[in-house]
Scaffold this active site. Structure first.
Site, PDB file in Angstrom:
ATOM      1  N   HIS A  96       0.839  -1.212   0.000  1.00 48.65           N
ATOM      2  CA  HIS A  96       0.000   0.000   0.000  1.00 48.65           C
ATOM      3  C   HIS A  96       0.877   1.268   0.000  1.00 48.65           C
ATOM      4  O   HIS A  96       0.725   2.145  -0.855  1.00 48.65           O
ATOM      5  CB  HIS A  96      -0.900  -0.020   1.247  1.00 48.65           C
ATOM      6  CG  HIS A  96      -1.788   1.175   1.392  1.00 48.65           C
ATOM      7  ND1 HIS A  96      -3.104   1.176   1.003  1.00 48.65           N
ATOM      8  CD2 HIS A  96      -1.556   2.424   1.879  1.00 48.65           C
ATOM      9  CE1 HIS A  96      -3.639   2.366   1.244  1.00 48.65           C
ATOM     10  NE2 HIS A  96      -2.713   3.152   1.778  1.00 48.65           N
ATOM     11  N   GLU A  97       1.818   1.316   0.945  1.00 42.61           N
ATOM     12  CA  GLU A  97       2.654   2.522   1.048  1.00 42.61           C
ATOM     13  C   GLU A  97       3.528   2.687  -0.195  1.00 42.61           C
ATOM     14  O   GLU A  97       3.804   3.809  -0.624  1.00 42.61           O
ATOM     15  CB  GLU A  97       3.502   2.498   2.329  1.00 42.61           C
ATOM     16  CG  GLU A  97       2.703   2.470   3.632  1.00 42.61           C
ATOM     17  CD  GLU A  97       1.635   3.561   3.771  1.00 42.61           C
ATOM     18  OE1 GLU A  97       1.795   4.642   3.189  1.00 42.61           O
ATOM     19  OE2 GLU A  97       0.618   3.300   4.458  1.00 42.61           O
ATOM     20  N   HIS A 134       1.681   4.618  -2.740  1.00 45.00           N
ATOM     21  CA  HIS A 134       1.780   6.069  -2.513  1.00 45.00           C
ATOM     22  C   HIS A 134       3.156   6.584  -2.949  1.00 45.00           C
ATOM     23  O   HIS A 134       3.273   7.635  -3.584  1.00 45.00           O
ATOM     24  CB  HIS A 134       1.640   6.386  -1.015  1.00 45.00           C
ATOM     25  CG  HIS A 134       0.245   6.318  -0.488  1.00 45.00           C
ATOM     26  ND1 HIS A 134      -0.789   7.063  -1.007  1.00 45.00           N
ATOM     27  CD2 HIS A 134      -0.295   5.608   0.542  1.00 45.00           C
ATOM     28  CE1 HIS A 134      -1.907   6.811  -0.320  1.00 45.00           C
ATOM     29  NE2 HIS A 134      -1.630   5.929   0.616  1.00 45.00           N
ATOM     30  N   GLU A 141      -5.006   7.673  -2.652  1.00 42.79           N
ATOM     31  CA  GLU A 141      -5.432   6.382  -2.110  1.00 42.79           C
ATOM     32  C   GLU A 141      -5.820   5.416  -3.226  1.00 42.79           C
ATOM     33  O   GLU A 141      -5.724   4.211  -3.055  1.00 42.79           O
ATOM     34  CB  GLU A 141      -6.591   6.551  -1.114  1.00 42.79           C
ATOM     35  CG  GLU A 141      -6.200   7.234   0.195  1.00 42.79           C
ATOM     36  CD  GLU A 141      -5.096   6.526   0.978  1.00 42.79           C
ATOM     37  OE1 GLU A 141      -4.903   5.299   0.806  1.00 42.79           O
ATOM     38  OE2 GLU A 141      -4.401   7.202   1.758  1.00 42.79           O
TER      39      GLU A 141
HETATM   40 ZN    ZN Z   1      -2.921   5.191   2.106  1.00 46.43          ZN
END
Ligand code: ZN
Length: 505
Positions: A268-269, A272, A298
């Site tokens: 997830h990170e 980003h 997101e």
């Molecule tokens: Zn996030």
């Protein structure tokens, strides 16, 4: 003065502002990762002073005059210049009405509230956090009211939402969550009993933390994180931050009896981080050198985490490596069993560990609570009771204590009311993008070949490089041919979960 000169002068002013913001970002990163526990109070005072300086570097008569002069030039300006001005106008609308000393006091409060929250969470006591949270809520209500003077038709919560996703207000979100309630809730109730048959006892093994760290670093690099332009660290709540497109930082957290949390947090990170790494050079360190919105941000992290990271094709080339790293837990677990395990939907209490299907219900709880907090119909001390009631209604159970309930998320301690909907919108945007991407590039093949680079490149060319020059709906329209449409999300989830847990093959 001609406009080139005016622009140069404005640019210089904005660079000073960026420099202070960079220092603040670094201090924030340091507090969350390395700073000693006792540093908080004294560092917070410096953060307060720097925040006021940053405020004054942006909001002052000189910048206002330069901005207004350039605004009259309109079409004579370049696309980037116009985008910077638009962003500057947004910052003015957000900050101009706030007295600088109030801004400073609020920044100082936020810098200490994080520790109060994490201590309260550790003790499982909402009461220990409530006084700080009350002050934060009061500030946010007051600040939103300053801004409402120019936007009398908007609610306080509409105003706060616009800081994270300017193109969605309560009306649009009510519609979005209404569709989720209507379409997804019955489906969830139908699929969960079927998915209960799937075994995921592998997750209860002990996973050596050093091995988890090494595997997560491998995963980050495998999915496109550039170590020469980024660093890893640890924090209570995983997050990504950046100073510019050549210094992007991610954190993770590790639990000895939990493998999935660290794995999916790092993917997830990295989603980003890759966004920030691919923002164009001529945008980074400007007001538009950031993601288009938090919902768009997101969408990239949720795309990485769920659409890529929880797919069979993604794990096909690397599952063997995971098995080798944790043979006791996984050597007897087939790839198919692992995929069913990591996607298994269940009614659970913790948002960050929730499966993709029930995830938007966790957001719905927070959305409804934030809305009521901001319109004044709910007070801070009522939060735990309402939280638990809503969890029972939407997610079939009540948390065992406040740590598992209303204290689980970091966001409120940072005053980030209006952020949560970005996660659900981001998931929906990711599904809409996926529908186009899988038709435009051989997505499955790239995953099976371990060729994430090609997918990263596609996202970079179509989304990341534009930073905040283009808004969410414009990007969606250019990539998918239409503006935001949540039906792709509903269809994607139903298709995926039916195939995994309700198909005869
Ligand atoms: Zn996030």
């Amino acid at each position: 003065m001609n406009e080139e000169k005016v622009w140069k002068e404005l640019e210089e002013r904005l660079s000073s502002y960026q420099a202070i913001e960079t220092a603040l970002t670094l201090l924030e990163w340091d507090s969350a990762t390395l700073a000693p526990k006792k540093a908080d109070q004294k560092t917070a005072r410096m953060v307060g002073i720097l925040s006021e300086m940053s405020f004054q570097a942006l909001i002052n008569d000189d910048v206002r005059k330069l901005k207004d002069k350039l605004a009259k030039k309109g079409t004579e300006l370049s696309k980037i210049q116009r985008a910077v001005l638009r962003e500057l106008e947004r910052q003015y609308a957000k900050l101009e009405g706030i007295p600088p000393e109030e801004y400073r006091a609020f920044s100082e409060l936020k810098a200490t509230a994080n520790r109060i929250w994490s201590d309260a969470k550790e003790a499982g006591s909402f009461d220990a956090f409530a006084p700080a949270l009350e002050k934060i809520v009061e500030y946010q209500k007051k600040f939103a009211d300053y801004r409402r003077k120019a936007n009398p038709g908007k609610s306080r919560y509409d105003i706060l939402l616009s800081d994270y996703e300017p193109e969605f207000d309560c009306e649009k979100l009510d519609e979005f969550f209404g569709l989720i309630k209507q379409e997804l809730v019955p489906f969830i109730h139908q699929i969960i009993p079927k998915a209960r048959m799937v075994d995921k006892t592998y997750n209860g093994h002990i996973f050596d933390v050093e091995k988890q760290k090494r595997f997560c670093e491998f995963l980050a690099e495998y999915t496109g994180f550039d170590r020469d332009r980024g660093v890893f660290s640890e924090s209570a709540h995983p997050f990504t931050t950046n100073l510019h497109n050549e210094d992007v930082r991610i954190t993770n957290h590790f639990q000895r009896n939990q493998l999935e949390s660290a794995i999916f947090s790092v993917i997830h990170e990295t989603g980003h981080a890759v966004y920030e790494l691919q923002i164009a050079d001529d945008l980074t360190q400007t007001l538009v050198g950031v993601g288009a919105s938090m919902a768009m941000h997101e969408s990239q992290s949720r795309f990485y985490e769920n659409i890529m990271g929880r797919s069979r094709e993604f794990w096909k080339p690397i599952y063997g490596k995971l098995q080798e790293t944790f043979p006791e837990a996984l050597s007897e677990v087939s790839l198919d069993a692992f995929i069913k395990g990591i996607n298994r939907p269940e009614f659970s209490m913790i948002r960050t560990e929730a499966d993709e299907l029930t995830y938007p219900l966790h957001i719905l709880v927070r959305y409804e609570i934030e809305k009521e907090l901001m319109d004044g119909s709910l007070s801070v001390c009522q939060i735990p009771e309402v939280w638990n009631k809503k969890y029972k209604e939407y997610l079939g159970g009540e948390p065992k204590d406040d740590a598992e309930g209303a204290l689980q998320d970091v966001h409120w301690s940072g005053g980030e009311f209006g952020y949560f909907p970005s996660y659900a919108l981001g998931s929906a945007i990711a599904a809409q993008l996926y529908e186009t991407i899988r038709q435009e590039i051989p997505f499955t093949m790239y995953l099976e070949e371990g060729n994430i680079e090609k997918i990263k490149k596609y996202l970079g060319e179509h989304i990341h490089r534009y930073g905040a020059v283009k808004g969410t709906n414009q990007l969606l329209k250019e990539v998918t041919g239409e503006e935001f449409s949540p039906r792709y999300y509903i269809e994607y989830l139903k298709r995926k979960y039916t195939k995994l847990y309700d198909s005869k093959q």
